[in-house]
Design a protein around this motif. Sequence first.
Motif, PDB file in Angstrom:
ATOM      1  N   ALA A  36     -10.674   2.484   8.233  1.00 46.13           N
ATOM      2  CA  ALA A  36     -10.818   2.134   6.824  1.00 46.13           C
ATOM      3  C   ALA A  36     -11.890   1.059   6.642  1.00 46.13           C
TER       4      ALA A  36
ATOM      5  N   ASN B  62     -13.977  12.178   4.895  1.00 45.60           N
ATOM      6  CA  ASN B  62     -13.040  11.086   5.129  1.00 45.60           C
ATOM      7  C   ASN B  62     -13.159  10.549   6.552  1.00 45.60           C
TER       8      ASN B  62
ATOM      9  N   HIS C 280      -9.857  11.801  -2.587  1.00 47.11           N
ATOM     10  CA  HIS C 280     -10.747  10.639  -2.478  1.00 47.11           C
ATOM     11  C   HIS C 280     -11.465  10.743  -1.140  1.00 47.11           C
TER      12      HIS C 280
ATOM     13  N   SER D 202      -3.348   5.331  -0.407  1.00 51.98           N
ATOM     14  CA  SER D 202      -4.603   4.740   0.070  1.00 51.98           C
ATOM     15  C   SER D 202      -4.869   5.061   1.536  1.00 51.98           C
ATOM     16  N   ALA D 203      -3.963   5.816   2.177  1.00 50.31           N
ATOM     17  CA  ALA D 203      -4.146   6.233   3.563  1.00 50.31           C
ATOM     18  C   ALA D 203      -3.200   7.389   3.827  1.00 50.31           C
TER      19      ALA D 203
ATOM     20  N   GLU E 181      -0.823   8.033  -5.670  1.00 47.62           N
ATOM     21  CA  GLU E 181      -1.998   7.175  -5.514  1.00 47.62           C
ATOM     22  C   GLU E 181      -2.051   6.520  -4.140  1.00 47.62           C
TER      23      GLU E 181
ATOM     24  N   ARG F 230       0.833  -1.206   0.000  1.00 48.33           N
ATOM     25  CA  ARG F 230       0.000   0.000   0.000  1.00 48.33           C
ATOM     26  C   ARG F 230       0.862   1.249   0.000  1.00 48.33           C
TER      27      ARG F 230
ATOM     28  N   ILE G 189     -10.588   7.782   1.816  1.00 49.46           N
ATOM     29  CA  ILE G 189      -9.332   7.257   2.341  1.00 49.46           C
ATOM     30  C   ILE G 189      -9.209   7.648   3.815  1.00 49.46           C
TER      31      ILE G 189
END
Length: 278
Positions: free
Chosen positions: A193, A130, A103, A82-83, A80, A11, A106
Motif C-alpha cells: 500500500a 492494483n 479502486h 481499503s484493502a 468501502e 480500516r 487498493i
Amino acid sequence: MDARTSPWHGRRVLITGCTGFLGRAVTRELLDRGANVVGLVRGRPGGSEFAREHATGQFRVVHGRTEDRGRLHSAMAVHEVSAAFHLAGTDAGPLLDAAAVYHPRIPVVTAKPAGQLRLVTSDDAPVTTNPVGTARFGELFGGGDRKLTRVVPRTVLGLLNHEPTVPSDTRTRDFVFVRDAARACLLLAEAVAVRGESQDCTFRSGCERTDQTMARFVAAAYAGCAAAGDDAVPEGNPLGWRPALGTAAALAETVAWYREFARARYTGTRGTEQRRVA
C-alpha cells in the motif's frame, strides 16, 4: 500492539477465506488491531468464531462465491474497503478484476506455497493495476488446522487417540506458525500500500524439518517437554519479519488447542482423552 495506534485501526478490509486456516488467523489479527472486517462466506452460517465482533458490528458477513466478480465488487463498494485479502483456495483473478474496477490502487494480498512459481515469472499471471502482495510460506501449523493429513495435526490427534503415527515423508520443509504467517500477511499489505507496487515475498521461520523430525517435536510438546532449543531465524526475511514465538512455544500452544478442542467436542472427556477425536 495497541489497536488504537495500529495502521489497521478503523480500516475496512475484505477477506475471502475468512473461515479457513490462514484466513481465520488473518481475520483475528486484523480484528485485534481494530480493523473492521468484511468476510466473504460461501455457506450459511459462516464466521461464527467471530460472533462477539459480529455483535458489535466490527465483523460483517457477506454471502457469496469467490468466482462472482459482481458480488466481490458490490462488497467492496458497499463497505468501502481499503484493502483485500484473498485467502480462499481459489483463483485470485475474479477478486483482482473486482478490485481494479472498484479502486485501482487498493492493495490485494494473497498467500501461496513457497515452492510455486513466483507471480512475476508466471505466464498466466493476472494483469491488474492494483498492487498485489504474494506471501509465500512453507508449511503452516497451529490450532484449528482442518487439513488433518498434515504432520502436526495428524501427530497430535494420533496421540490424543492413543494411536501414534510414524510419518514416512522425508522431505525437509520450513514450518511456520499460523499466527506468525498472519502477521506477515499484514506487513505485506502495509508495504504494498505504501510503495504502490506489487511484491512477492517468501517468509521463512528457520524451522527446517522433515515430517519425522517434526513429529518428534510435537510428541515432546504433547508430553510437556520443551524442545532442545529453537531454530535460528534466517537472515534476510522480507519487511523485517520474524516469528514472534519460538517453535517449542508455538507447538505447545498448538497441542493445547487440540486438547481443548477434544474436551469441548465430546461430553464426559474433561480431564481424560479416552475417546477418539476425528
